[in-house]
Enzyme design. Sequence first.
Site, PDB file in Angstrom:
ATOM      1  N   ASP A   8       0.862  -1.184   0.000  1.00 35.37           N
ATOM      2  CA  ASP A   8       0.000   0.000   0.000  1.00 35.37           C
ATOM      3  C   ASP A   8       0.899   1.234   0.000  1.00 35.37           C
ATOM      4  O   ASP A   8       1.719   1.397   0.900  1.00 35.37           O
ATOM      5  CB  ASP A   8      -0.885  -0.036   1.254  1.00 35.37           C
ATOM      6  CG  ASP A   8      -1.785   1.184   1.346  1.00 35.37           C
ATOM      7  OD1 ASP A   8      -2.130   1.756   0.288  1.00 35.37           O
ATOM      8  OD2 ASP A   8      -2.138   1.580   2.477  1.00 35.37           O
ATOM      9  N   ASP A  13       0.624   5.172   0.167  1.00 33.48           N
ATOM     10  CA  ASP A  13      -0.329   6.224   0.471  1.00 33.48           C
ATOM     11  C   ASP A  13       0.465   7.504   0.682  1.00 33.48           C
ATOM     12  O   ASP A  13       1.493   7.490   1.358  1.00 33.48           O
ATOM     13  CB  ASP A  13      -1.074   5.837   1.759  1.00 33.48           C
ATOM     14  CG  ASP A  13      -2.247   6.752   2.028  1.00 33.48           C
ATOM     15  OD1 ASP A  13      -2.006   7.960   2.244  1.00 33.48           O
ATOM     16  OD2 ASP A  13      -3.382   6.266   2.031  1.00 33.48           O
ATOM     17  N   ASP A  56       3.478   1.359   3.200  1.00 31.46           N
ATOM     18  CA  ASP A  56       2.965   1.234   4.565  1.00 31.46           C
ATOM     19  C   ASP A  56       3.318  -0.187   5.012  1.00 31.46           C
ATOM     20  O   ASP A  56       2.678  -1.157   4.598  1.00 31.46           O
ATOM     21  CB  ASP A  56       1.451   1.464   4.560  1.00 31.46           C
ATOM     22  CG  ASP A  56       0.855   1.394   5.965  1.00 31.46           C
ATOM     23  OD1 ASP A  56       1.507   0.808   6.866  1.00 31.46           O
ATOM     24  OD2 ASP A  56      -0.256   1.904   6.156  1.00 31.46           O
TER      25      ASP A  56
END
Length: 406
Positions: free
Chosen positions: A97, A99, A310
């Site tokens: 992920d 972000d 992440d």
Amino acid sequence: MDEFQTQAFIQHKFAEYYSQNSGSIHPPTSMDTREFAFSLFKQKIMLRHKGFKEAGGFQGFLKELSPADVYYSSAYYESPEEEMSRKGWLGADLIFDIDADHIPTPCDRSHDIWTCKDCNFSGRTAKPERCPQCGGQKFSGISWPCGICLESAKRETTKLIEILEEDFGFSKQELIVAFSGHRGYHVQVEVESVKTLDSMARREIADYLTGIGLEPTLHGLNMKACVGPSLEDVGWKGRIAKGTYELLASQEELEKAGLSKMSAAITSQRKEIQDRWSKKGPWGLVIGVGTEGWERIVQVAAESQSVKIDTVVTADVHRLIRLANTIHGETGLKKVRISPDNLEQFDPFKSAVAFKQGSVTINIAEAPEFRIEGVNYGPFKNQRVELPMAASMFLLCKGVAKVLEE
Ligand SMILES: [Zn+2]
Ligand SMILES: [Zn+2]
């Protein structure tokens, strides 16, 4: 219209989307072993532990429920509808992920608005540790999916894909890349060899990507002997060399890295530095840069090549992830899959737009400038405007606007 009517309007648009598009929302692979979860508009709760046997049943359920968010488990279970301890974990996809929340961005997140829950004091830029007015530590806030933030996230995704291909040996076809629908990108690997990796093994992979615990002397750097990695090296060796090469070639980057003291020495010897890359590299050989200076250079160089994922998400073997082609409840944008070869040209504010028809008049409390489908809007403050549906839905879902009339 009041708060409730705005909510009803959003929900109605989502229902319309799911009734027209449920056929294009494909369930994940091995759907009968996945847990499905939905966040609902009305109760603001998460409906979890759902299971489906076939696509038709799932799509029908989506139409009926028209949820705010749709998720499924990265994990495969014997009994996905059971409670957690009785599901029978069989394996999980490997997920990454990216972000913008985890990336330092050039906009400095000046578009983010936070409000102290104790005294209502609000501000811009990244959330402070403590409220400057009352010292409170609880904030509500809006993080904004800005174009600059999303470009930074895209660059990290490109780096991630490169390392997954070059160092891990995955092929491009094995990498499932998608825009998350909000402030980042997801990369997912579903090949057999990753499925049974435990959390520790996944954490190792995350550490490798982020360069945690990276020791340059174990990658060929020896300051006393004036030798180090070369640009032709593979893996982290080559990456340290590449990062150092780029850093030494840019005065601006040197200054940004707090190396302005050395930048004059480096700039005056740039030609020699360049020439040495074709031999043993410039390691230790720049007059005016000592061992400590080199250590800092290598540290900054490695940092520039690491991928800002992440790490919690990658290590989690029970993670719920958003399903492609469903709408993100906080933006009204779709999660969309992207071929890795098209990532460079991908524009989330075009390709991920879900609501393309009509317009609606809204009252905007506050919103920074944004761009949807090639048109710039804002900034707005306490304004009543009629905007195309895509722009209005974006602001309504972000919670910064209310519906006035249809
Ligand atoms: Zn406060
Ligand atoms: Zn930004």
